[in-house]
Design a protein around this motif. Structure first.
Motif, mmCIF file in Angstrom:
data_model
loop_
_atom_site.group_PDB
_atom_site.id
_atom_site.type_symbol
_atom_site.label_atom_id
_atom_site.label_comp_id
_atom_site.label_asym_id
_atom_site.label_seq_id
_atom_site.Cartn_x
_atom_site.Cartn_y
_atom_site.Cartn_z
ATOM 1 N N GLY A 155 30.487 57.918 40.076
ATOM 2 C CA GLY A 155 31.004 59.218 39.637
ATOM 3 C C GLY A 155 31.772 59.130 38.328
ATOM 4 N N PRO A 156 32.792 58.251 38.253
ATOM 5 C CA PRO A 156 33.494 58.118 36.979
ATOM 6 C C PRO A 156 32.607 57.648 35.827
ATOM 7 C CG PRO A 156 34.839 57.231 38.736
ATOM 8 C CD PRO A 156 33.503 57.560 39.330
ATOM 9 N N ALA A 157 31.616 56.817 36.111
ATOM 10 C CA ALA A 157 30.730 56.348 35.036
ATOM 11 C C ALA A 157 29.923 57.508 34.457
ATOM 12 C CB ALA A 157 29.795 55.265 35.560
ATOM 13 N N PHE A 158 29.375 58.347 35.322
ATOM 14 C CA PHE A 158 28.638 59.509 34.836
ATOM 15 C C PHE A 158 29.558 60.486 34.112
ATOM 16 C CE2 PHE A 158 25.411 58.598 38.290
ATOM 17 C CZ PHE A 158 24.460 58.141 37.402
ATOM 18 N N ALA A 159 30.781 60.662 34.631
ATOM 19 C CA ALA A 159 31.733 61.569 33.995
ATOM 20 C C ALA A 159 32.132 61.067 32.610
ATOM 21 C CB ALA A 159 32.968 61.727 34.884
ATOM 22 N N MET A 160 32.313 59.754 32.480
ATOM 23 C CA MET A 160 32.655 59.192 31.164
ATOM 24 C C MET A 160 31.511 59.393 30.179
ATOM 25 S SD MET A 160 34.539 55.634 31.898
ATOM 26 C CE MET A 160 36.299 55.559 31.843
ATOM 27 N N GLY A 161 30.307 59.153 30.615
ATOM 28 C CA GLY A 161 29.154 59.354 29.745
ATOM 29 C C GLY A 161 29.028 60.793 29.289
ATOM 30 N N ARG A 162 29.247 61.707 30.207
ATOM 31 C CA ARG A 162 29.148 63.120 29.847
ATOM 32 C C ARG A 162 30.280 63.531 28.911
ATOM 33 N NH1 ARG A 162 28.638 68.353 33.736
ATOM 34 N NH2 ARG A 162 28.174 69.766 32.052
ATOM 35 N N ALA A 163 31.489 63.013 29.145
ATOM 36 C CA ALA A 163 32.630 63.349 28.289
ATOM 37 C C ALA A 163 32.416 62.827 26.873
ATOM 38 C CB ALA A 163 33.913 62.777 28.879
ATOM 39 N N SER A 180 29.538 62.139 25.452
ATOM 40 C CA SER A 180 28.438 62.896 24.862
ATOM 41 C C SER A 180 28.924 64.260 24.355
ATOM 42 C CB SER A 180 27.339 63.082 25.899
ATOM 43 O OG SER A 180 26.356 63.959 25.438
ATOM 44 N N SER A 181 29.726 64.934 25.164
ATOM 45 C CA SER A 181 30.240 66.243 24.748
ATOM 46 C C SER A 181 31.183 66.130 23.553
ATOM 47 C CB SER A 181 30.974 66.904 25.915
ATOM 48 O OG SER A 181 30.079 67.146 26.976
ATOM 49 N N ALA A 182 31.986 65.073 23.528
ATOM 50 C CA ALA A 182 32.903 64.882 22.404
ATOM 51 C C ALA A 182 32.136 64.615 21.114
ATOM 52 C CB ALA A 182 33.868 63.735 22.693
ATOM 53 N N LEU A 183 31.097 63.807 21.185
ATOM 54 C CA LEU A 183 30.292 63.541 19.996
ATOM 55 C C LEU A 183 29.596 64.806 19.500
ATOM 56 C CD1 LEU A 183 28.746 60.072 20.861
ATOM 57 C CD2 LEU A 183 30.480 60.581 19.151
ATOM 58 N N GLU A 184 29.129 65.606 20.440
ATOM 59 C CA GLU A 184 28.490 66.866 20.058
ATOM 60 C C GLU A 184 29.496 67.817 19.407
ATOM 61 O OE1 GLU A 184 26.448 70.585 22.368
ATOM 62 O OE2 GLU A 184 26.060 68.561 23.126
ATOM 63 N N ALA A 185 30.716 67.857 19.959
ATOM 64 C CA ALA A 185 31.752 68.725 19.384
ATOM 65 C C ALA A 185 32.154 68.247 17.994
ATOM 66 C CB ALA A 185 32.964 68.758 20.302
ATOM 67 N N MET A 186 32.228 66.919 17.801
ATOM 68 C CA MET A 186 32.582 66.394 16.473
ATOM 69 C C MET A 186 31.467 66.644 15.466
ATOM 70 S SD MET A 186 34.788 62.931 16.924
ATOM 71 C CE MET A 186 33.909 62.182 18.267
ATOM 72 N N ALA A 187 30.235 66.652 15.939
ATOM 73 C CA ALA A 187 29.132 66.936 15.032
ATOM 74 C C ALA A 187 29.175 68.398 14.572
ATOM 75 C CB ALA A 187 27.793 66.646 15.713
ATOM 76 N N ARG A 188 29.625 69.278 15.457
ATOM 77 C CA ARG A 188 29.706 70.688 15.100
ATOM 78 C C ARG A 188 30.922 71.005 14.246
ATOM 79 N NH1 ARG A 188 28.051 73.816 20.661
ATOM 80 N NH2 ARG A 188 25.891 73.127 20.679
ATOM 81 N N ARG A 238 41.736 62.783 20.574
ATOM 82 C CA ARG A 238 42.936 62.677 21.410
ATOM 83 C C ARG A 238 42.654 63.213 22.810
ATOM 84 N NH1 ARG A 238 47.558 65.793 18.804
ATOM 85 N NH2 ARG A 238 45.604 66.547 18.105
ATOM 86 N N THR A 239 42.035 64.368 22.882
ATOM 87 C CA THR A 239 41.684 64.959 24.172
ATOM 88 C C THR A 239 40.680 64.083 24.921
ATOM 89 O OG1 THR A 239 42.023 67.126 23.192
ATOM 90 C CG2 THR A 239 40.862 67.058 25.285
ATOM 91 N N LEU A 240 39.739 63.499 24.200
ATOM 92 C CA LEU A 240 38.748 62.626 24.820
ATOM 93 C C LEU A 240 39.420 61.411 25.447
ATOM 94 C CD1 LEU A 240 35.801 61.661 25.338
ATOM 95 C CD2 LEU A 240 35.929 60.555 23.106
ATOM 96 N N PHE A 241 40.328 60.776 24.725
ATOM 97 C CA PHE A 241 40.972 59.570 25.262
ATOM 98 C C PHE A 241 41.856 59.880 26.463
ATOM 99 C CE2 PHE A 241 40.294 57.541 20.945
ATOM 100 C CZ PHE A 241 39.235 56.772 21.407
#
Length: 86
Positions: free
Chosen positions: A22-30, A32-40, A50-53
């Motif tokens: 569960g935590p492994a999938f959650a970390m991967g999704r977090a 991925s979402s952070a990278l997508e947000a930084m790209a935008r 900061r929020t990601l960490f």
């Protein structure tokens, strides 16, 4: 008594495997979402990181809790004392 310790070990291995998925999938999704947000929005990189960490630390704490419970089951199992007396 040996069958009980064997079953406890097998249950601990299965528990840690399931408890970490569960935590492994959650970390991967977090991440991925952070990278997508930084790209935008590259200008919001510091805020997103900061929020990601903080989020990753909270997610990682779940995996650590699973590890602690498994170690308690393996090394200080209260049922083991009950079986030894009976």
């Amino acid at each position: 008594m040996t069958w009980f310790t064997g079953l406890s070990t097998v249950a601990a291995v299965i528990g840690i495997a399931i408890g970490v998925l569960g935590p492994a999938f959650a970390m991967g999704r977090a991440i991925s979402s952070a990278l997508e947000a930084m790209a935008r929005q590259p200008e919001a990189e510091k805020s997103i990181m900061r929020t990601l960490f903080i989020g990753l630390a909270m997610i990682e704490s779940l995996a650590i809790y699973v590890l602690v419970i498994i170690l308690i089951v393996l090394f200080r199992n209260p049922l083991l004392e009950y079986i030894a007396k009976g």
